[in-house]
Enzyme design. Sequence first.
Site, mmCIF file in Angstrom:
data_model
loop_
_atom_site.group_PDB
_atom_site.id
_atom_site.type_symbol
_atom_site.label_atom_id
_atom_site.label_comp_id
_atom_site.label_asym_id
_atom_site.label_seq_id
_atom_site.Cartn_x
_atom_site.Cartn_y
_atom_site.Cartn_z
ATOM 1 N N ARG A 95 -8.267 -0.029 6.152
ATOM 2 C CA ARG A 95 -8.303 0.193 4.703
ATOM 3 C C ARG A 95 -9.305 -0.707 3.992
ATOM 4 O O ARG A 95 -9.844 -0.345 2.950
ATOM 5 C CB ARG A 95 -6.910 -0.017 4.100
ATOM 6 N N TYR B 197 -13.268 -3.123 0.179
ATOM 7 C CA TYR B 197 -14.487 -2.544 -0.381
ATOM 8 C C TYR B 197 -15.661 -3.522 -0.429
ATOM 9 O O TYR B 197 -16.770 -3.182 -0.031
ATOM 10 C CB TYR B 197 -14.243 -1.947 -1.780
ATOM 11 N N ILE C 178 6.447 -5.443 9.343
ATOM 12 C CA ILE C 178 6.585 -4.839 8.017
ATOM 13 C C ILE C 178 6.259 -3.375 8.222
ATOM 14 O O ILE C 178 5.119 -3.014 8.497
ATOM 15 C CB ILE C 178 5.678 -5.506 6.969
ATOM 16 N N TYR D 25 -2.539 -10.357 4.828
ATOM 17 C CA TYR D 25 -2.427 -8.968 5.281
ATOM 18 C C TYR D 25 -3.790 -8.495 5.752
ATOM 19 O O TYR D 25 -4.722 -8.387 4.969
ATOM 20 C CB TYR D 25 -1.899 -8.103 4.131
ATOM 21 N N THR E 187 0.823 -1.210 0.000
ATOM 22 C CA THR E 187 0.000 0.000 0.000
ATOM 23 C C THR E 187 0.857 1.259 0.000
ATOM 24 O O THR E 187 0.537 2.247 -0.680
ATOM 25 C CB THR E 187 -0.917 0.012 1.237
ATOM 26 N N THR E 188 1.952 1.228 0.744
ATOM 27 C CA THR E 188 2.843 2.390 0.867
ATOM 28 C C THR E 188 3.455 2.777 -0.476
ATOM 29 O O THR E 188 3.875 3.924 -0.660
ATOM 30 C CB THR E 188 3.931 2.104 1.912
ATOM 31 N N LYS F 128 0.603 -10.355 8.170
ATOM 32 C CA LYS F 128 0.902 -8.985 8.563
ATOM 33 C C LYS F 128 -0.370 -8.477 9.231
ATOM 34 O O LYS F 128 -1.375 -8.233 8.575
ATOM 35 C CB LYS F 128 1.270 -8.129 7.356
#
Length: 295
Positions: free
Chosen positions: A140, A109, A206, A135, A46-47, A164
């Site tokens: 998010r 979503y 992470i 993850y 994402t980063t 994660k």
Amino acid sequence: MQSLIGTGVALVTPFKKDFSIDTEALKRIVCFSIDGGIEYLVVLGTTAENATLSFNEKEIVIQTVIEANNGSLPLVLGVGGNNTAEVVQELKTRDLSAFAAILSVSPYYNKPTQEGIYQHFKAIAEASPIPVILYNVPGRTASNMLPATVLRLANDFENIVAIKEAAGDIVQSMKLIKDKPKDFLVISGDDMIALPMVLAGGAGVISVIGQGFPKEFSEMIRLGLNKKPDEAFKYQYLLSDSIDMIFEQGNPAGIKQVFMSLGISENIVRLPLVIVDDLLAKRINDFVIKINNQV
């Protein structure tokens, strides 16, 4: 997966002022992380702002990191999404030979049930030729992958090797650590509680902030893994203000300002993200100067 114990960093994608990918800056960031003692690198998380990268741009990022890393550290590739069939197709067609594992986010979503999350990762595990790191990031995705679902996946599929965990819930993390299979890794996805998770039995982190202050952050995690909490918490309290600051106006705008202050890359992000405001930029810059004067 002993190579995934310690500190991994979720690499940013640096941009030039024209918003094109700055491959030279990306190489500098990779080398900065390697020189700082990071244990592994995560590509296209994402980063990395991968939601705003084209297919060709993603290929440029992947090849640039592989080249800059030059076999120094294990690499993990972000391969996830909310269209299960599309993720499976990518796993079947992409060359994953340079990577130790994939990092795959829980579907966002769509807000699937726990059974839907299980079936999504079942399909991914069956398609992936390399190990899978789950993850969980409810902030998010709008859905929380509960410990029971994670443990079910960990027990049912040998190639699901880690999670994660970024729910920001230390109690949920401790439930995973308590009940996980022996070799399954619980990796923090939250910089602020990474050390407490490690001391509770987690395998590391992470991290976002870890690429900005790799020496200090990775040493903190190593001290935690070696059960030296007093020494480790000195680093925690040294860095805690910076962790708050880099997320204050969104990720990766904050960490990109750190790199700007370090002279490594520009602080450019793509819309709908925007750079941090002048006040936060000054606070981050002042913190970078302070840290560099202390260490």
